[in-house]
Design an enzyme around this catalytic site. Structure first.
Site, PDB file in Angstrom:
ATOM      1  CB  SER A  16      19.228 -33.917 -68.969  1.00 25.79           C
ATOM      2  OG  SER A  16      20.474 -33.278 -68.915  1.00 25.79           O
ATOM      3  CD  GLU A  21      17.649 -30.830 -69.230  1.00 25.45           C
ATOM      4  OE1 GLU A  21      17.917 -31.393 -70.314  1.00 25.45           O
ATOM      5  OE2 GLU A  21      18.312 -31.007 -68.199  1.00 25.45           O
ATOM      6  CG  ASP A  68      16.001 -32.005 -73.194  1.00 24.98           C
ATOM      7  OD1 ASP A  68      17.093 -32.415 -72.761  1.00 24.98           O
ATOM      8  OD2 ASP A  68      14.974 -31.943 -72.498  1.00 24.98           O
TER       9      ASP A  68
END
Length: 643
Positions: free
Chosen positions: A561, A291, A295
């Site tokens: 996300s 994750e 990002d």
């Protein structure tokens, strides 16, 4: 239609509770953790005290003026010290809190904003301070050890007029990263030979960006630029120079993964631009590390010459609050995004406080803690973005798991936190046009950008493969109505904003004792609607990313996300183009949409098709896709002109 069958609070076989579940009442009524007794008196405990704001009404008014053209304080953002002086607790109140903590034997430090005091002490000292008893527990689900108060927590009367929230007394809470993988369908081949691999095609590479792939499931930041009209900014030399983006995350990562991703797609970027800030010791390299890679790769790929700060903290206790507080108080980043969250309702007293009524929706978690920090960010001109979740209109489904190990739960309509806070921009998800086919079924197509909800695939499976082969409920872009935060001023006149639905409850159907209603949600609540802005997030029209922790190069990935950091990167471009921070997006984008609507020269495209298992796409705001998607070049024109 399968989607239409989900229009009520739907009983699901959820069963196996995942690590993300933190609510005491659910744990107590479902499969309780084992109480291992009082924590050792000398055990160290960290607690974060978020202090009460001064003149909050005046602060909110000042924030509104900073993003309202023609106002006295338009674009007059405050420094951290100015925020502390005008809206933080007074110096005397701050000194009183620290003196009280010292008297109780706790050490403490204060962030420059004066809003947050981080304290450390032994279990015995913390128990005495908050009139509680901290116990150690062992999860029945995964054997994880954690501690939390066995009884109610009370802020000491001597400082209760200054302290708003005590965060971190429990380290049970684990937030969830909001990304979803597509390869589950390929894995189904072995079990169900009638399902073949997904065949798809798209047009992501048609917009002229050389780093685009044009292939659904293998999209890059170049495809994002093509989809949402970012290329005109690049052509003007707007690449994020002079801007700084920050990522708030709960896992550590390998920075080399980001540079490898940019190199893989042949994107030229500023060298040596990633700085890591390990808060509270930092996060671990674990299942959430991908994750963090996503990002950084997405935000830094959209804005290839922006600097990147990565604030990582442990995924427990006060880590998330501390990471946000540090990023905002440092006030280096012009924009900040996060892709972690949990259902808003998991913070409610009904699910956390022994003896609380099942209608008690007061905050027993960190909703208020985040809110104060987000207000500080807004007045400092820092734009905030949070993924709205990947469980459609039923945010608890992913967090309560799947199976029948511990019984059945209903799935009430619910939204994700911190995305539901009015002072952060909630990033929703869409499906971009593509063609798909499974097994012997015909080829079908998503012909226009649609609200992301996998009920379109569910319907296809049910029709051409067979009922019950797979259950995809409720994967899709998070969206709905908060039942904690009231409708914010910027949504007051927005066509399409909804109130909460009636008859929504979280019920545990105990196999032996029968149904237990854990929480009744208020109906007709005039709440904050999410999301605000959406971009492509469906894994079927998803992306590639690189993460050593996830095995290297990954494809067929999606989730909101991806959207939150993309908006973060877009903000870095806008910051360079306009020459100033953008500030809180929400009042600005809603005003532009309300006044100018949709059209060739406006910044927004309406999302009229699809649904997130409850809320349908509409030619206006809808809680499936929010205002809609962006035309970034047009948004840039509006912001540079002061609209």
């Amino acid at each position: 239609m399968f989607a239409k069958l989900q229009r009520k609070s739907l009983p699901l076989s959820l069963g196996l509770l995942l690590a993300g579940l933190s609510t005491g009442a659910i744990a107590a009524n479902a499969s309780p953790a084992i109480d291992a007794g009082a924590a050792p008196a000398a055990q160290n405990v960290q607690v974060t005290l978020v202090l009460k704001l001064r003149n909050q009404t005046a602060l909110e008014d000042y924030i509104r003026q900073t993003v309202t053209p023609g106002s006295a304080h338009y674009q007059q953002f405050l420094t951290t010290s100015q925020f502390a002086q005008q809206f933080g607790p007074s110096s005397s109140d701050l000194a009183r809190v620290q003196a009280y903590l010292q008297k109780q034997g706790l050490s403490s430090d204060v962030l420059p904003s004066h809003l947050v005091v981080r304290a450390s002490g032994t279990t015995a000292q913390i128990n005495a301070l908050f009139s509680t008893s901290i116990h150690n527990y062992v999860s029945r689900q995964d054997g994880r050890h954690f501690h939390k108060p066995a009884g109610a927590v009370q802020i000491p009367s001597a400082i209760a007029d200054v302290v708003d929230v005590a965060s971190g007394l429990s380290n049970e809470l684990h937030y969830r990263p909001h990304h979803v993988a597509s390869p589950q369908f390929a894995a189904l081949n072995a079990q169900h030979p009638q399902i073949s691999a997904l065949n798809s095609s798209g047009s992501g590479g048609s917009g002229g960006n050389s780093t685009a792939s044009g292939l659904p499931g293998q999209y890059t930041v170049g495809d994002v630029a093509n989809f949402y009209d970012i290329n005109p900014l690049y052509q003007r030399g707007v690449v994020g120079r002079g801007s700084t983006v920050a990522i708030v995350t709960l896992s550590n990562f390998y920075p080399a993964d980001a540079t490898a991703y940019w190199s893989h797609i042949h994107l030229t970027t500023k060298p040596n631009r990633i700085t890591q800030v390990h808060v509270d010791g930092g996060g671990a390299i674990d299942g959430g590390s991908g994750e963090t890679s996503i990002d950084v790769e997405q935000s830094g790929g959209v804005a290839p010459y922006a600097d990147i700060l990565v604030y990582d903290a442990p995924n427990a206790g006060n880590g998330y609050v501390d990471a946000f507080a540090q990023a905002v108080s440092d006030n280096i980043a012009d924009s900040i995004s996060t892709s972690w969250g949990l259902p808003e309702i998991f913070s409610f007293a009904a699910l956390n406080v022994d003896g609380a009524s099942n209608t008690d929706t007061s905050d027993a978690g960190d909703l208020r803690a985040f809110h104060s920090i987000f207000l500080e960010a807004a007045v400092q001109g820092q734009s905030l973005f949070a993924a709205a979740g990947d469980s459609g209109a039923y945010d608890t489904v992913r967090d309560l798991g799947a199976g029948t190990a511990v019984g059945d739960y209903t799935a009430p309509l619910s939204v994700d936190s911190p995305a539901s806070d009015p002072y952060i921009t909630a990033a929703g998800g869409t499906t971009t046009p593509y063609k798909y086919a499974f097994g012997t079924g015909p080829t079908e197509a998503i012909k226009q950008e649609s609200v992301w909800g996998w009920d379109y695939i569910q319907n296809y499976f049910d029709t051409y493969i067979g009922q019950g082969v797979v259950n995809l409920f409720s994967s899709g872009g998070g969206g709905g109505v908060s039942v904690y935060w009231h409708t914010p001023f910027y949504q007051a006149f927005t066509d399409g904003v909804r109130r909460s639905e009636t008859k929504q409850s979280l019920v545990y159907n105990d196999p032996s004792a029968g149904p237990t209603t854990l929480l009744k949600l208020p109906g007709h609540f005039a709440g904050r609607n999410v999301p605000d802005i959406s971009l492509n997030a469906d894994p079927e029209t998803g992306y590639i990313y690189i993460s050593t922790a996830d095995g290297g190069l990954n494809s067929g990935e999606g989730g909101t996300s991806f959207v939150a950091p993309q908006l973060n990167g877009i903000t870095a471009l806008l910051r360079q183009s306009t020459g100033h921070r953008i500030g809180l997006w929400n009042p600005q984008v809603y005003a532009i949409q309300n006044i100018f609507g949709y059209g060739r020269y406006t910044p927004f495209n309406s999302v009229r098709a699809g649904d997130n298992w409850f809320y349908d796409g509409q030619p206006r705001y809808n809680p499936g896709a929010g205002i809609g998607t962006l035309d970034v070049a047009n948004l840039d024109v509006f912001l540079r002109s002061g609209f």
